[in-house]
Design a protein around this motif. Structure first.
Motif, PDB file in Angstrom:
ATOM      1  N   ASN A   1     -40.397  14.256-127.176  1.00 19.96           N
ATOM      2  CA  ASN A   1     -41.797  14.661-127.067  1.00 19.96           C
ATOM      3  C   ASN A   1     -41.860  15.989-126.327  1.00 19.96           C
ATOM      4  N   ARG A   2     -42.191  17.029-127.059  1.00 17.36           N
ATOM      5  CA  ARG A   2     -42.214  18.372-126.475  1.00 17.36           C
ATOM      6  C   ARG A   2     -43.628  18.874-126.242  1.00 17.36           C
ATOM      7  N   ASP A   3     -44.606  18.006-126.330  1.00 14.50           N
ATOM      8  CA  ASP A   3     -45.995  18.432-126.235  1.00 14.50           C
ATOM      9  C   ASP A   3     -46.332  19.131-124.924  1.00 14.50           C
ATOM     10  N   ASP A   4     -45.702  18.732-123.831  1.00  8.35           N
ATOM     11  CA  ASP A   4     -46.048  19.325-122.547  1.00  8.35           C
ATOM     12  C   ASP A   4     -44.915  20.160-121.947  1.00  8.35           C
ATOM     13  N   ASN A   5     -43.964  20.566-122.769  1.00  6.94           N
ATOM     14  CA  ASN A   5     -42.836  21.351-122.263  1.00  6.94           C
ATOM     15  C   ASN A   5     -43.280  22.668-121.631  1.00  6.94           C
TER      16      ASN A   5
ATOM     17  N   GLU B   1     -37.652  30.656-121.801  1.00  6.84           N
ATOM     18  CA  GLU B   1     -37.769  29.333-122.391  1.00  6.84           C
ATOM     19  C   GLU B   1     -39.231  29.000-122.715  1.00  6.84           C
ATOM     20  N   ILE B   2     -40.154  29.451-121.864  1.00 10.49           N
ATOM     21  CA  ILE B   2     -41.581  29.243-122.131  1.00 10.49           C
ATOM     22  C   ILE B   2     -41.968  29.944-123.421  1.00 10.49           C
ATOM     23  N   LYS B   3     -41.509  31.177-123.598  1.00  6.55           N
ATOM     24  CA  LYS B   3     -41.803  31.919-124.835  1.00  6.55           C
ATOM     25  C   LYS B   3     -41.268  31.169-126.046  1.00  6.55           C
ATOM     26  N   ASP B   4     -40.027  30.696-125.951  1.00  6.75           N
ATOM     27  CA  ASP B   4     -39.418  29.963-127.060  1.00  6.75           C
ATOM     28  C   ASP B   4     -40.190  28.691-127.370  1.00  6.75           C
ATOM     29  N   GLU B   5     -40.561  27.961-126.327  1.00  2.00           N
ATOM     30  CA  GLU B   5     -41.295  26.710-126.518  1.00  2.00           C
ATOM     31  C   GLU B   5     -42.678  26.972-127.101  1.00  2.00           C
ATOM     32  N   ALA B   6     -43.339  28.025-126.637  1.00  2.00           N
ATOM     33  CA  ALA B   6     -44.666  28.362-127.162  1.00  2.00           C
ATOM     34  C   ALA B   6     -44.582  28.707-128.645  1.00  2.00           C
ATOM     35  N   GLN B   7     -43.549  29.445-129.038  1.00  2.00           N
ATOM     36  CA  GLN B   7     -43.368  29.770-130.454  1.00  2.00           C
ATOM     37  C   GLN B   7     -43.084  28.509-131.269  1.00  2.00           C
ATOM     38  N   ALA B   8     -42.250  27.640-130.746  1.00  2.74           N
ATOM     39  CA  ALA B   8     -41.925  26.391-131.445  1.00  2.74           C
ATOM     40  C   ALA B   8     -43.179  25.529-131.564  1.00  2.74           C
ATOM     41  N   GLU B   9     -44.009  25.533-130.533  1.00  2.64           N
ATOM     42  CA  GLU B   9     -45.250  24.760-130.553  1.00  2.64           C
ATOM     43  C   GLU B   9     -46.179  25.283-131.646  1.00  2.64           C
TER      44      GLU B   9
END
Length: 78
Positions: free
Chosen positions: A7-11, A65-73
């Motif tokens: 669950n990556r919703d709040d990463n 990592e935040i940038k990567d996660e935001a793009q993945a989101e």
């Protein structure tokens, strides 16, 4: 035993919190050095400065990592 689903919703939020906590620790230690730098030993001062360098590197990595996660989101939401 079954593994929990990923669950990556709040990463992004968790990573941002980690950045804020690390920045807080960095500032605290800088304030400590500014106030007590003359009173502490050279070894302790070097230890704190080394930790601060690692903190700065950690912050940079977390922001990436935040940038990567935001793009993945965004891709998941598309």
């Amino acid at each position: 035993m079954k593994a929990k689903p990923d669950n990556r919703d709040d990463n992004v939020e968790k990573l941002q919190e980690a950045v804020q906590n690390t920045i807080g620790n960095l500032r605290e230690s800088e304030d400590y050095l500014e106030e007590f730098g003359d009173e502490i030993g050279n070894h302790e001062q070097q230890d704190i400065e080394s930790k601060n360098e690692r903190r700065k590197q950690s912050i940079q990595g977390l922001r990436e990592e935040i940038k990567d996660e935001a793009q993945a989101e965004q891709q998941r939401d598309s």
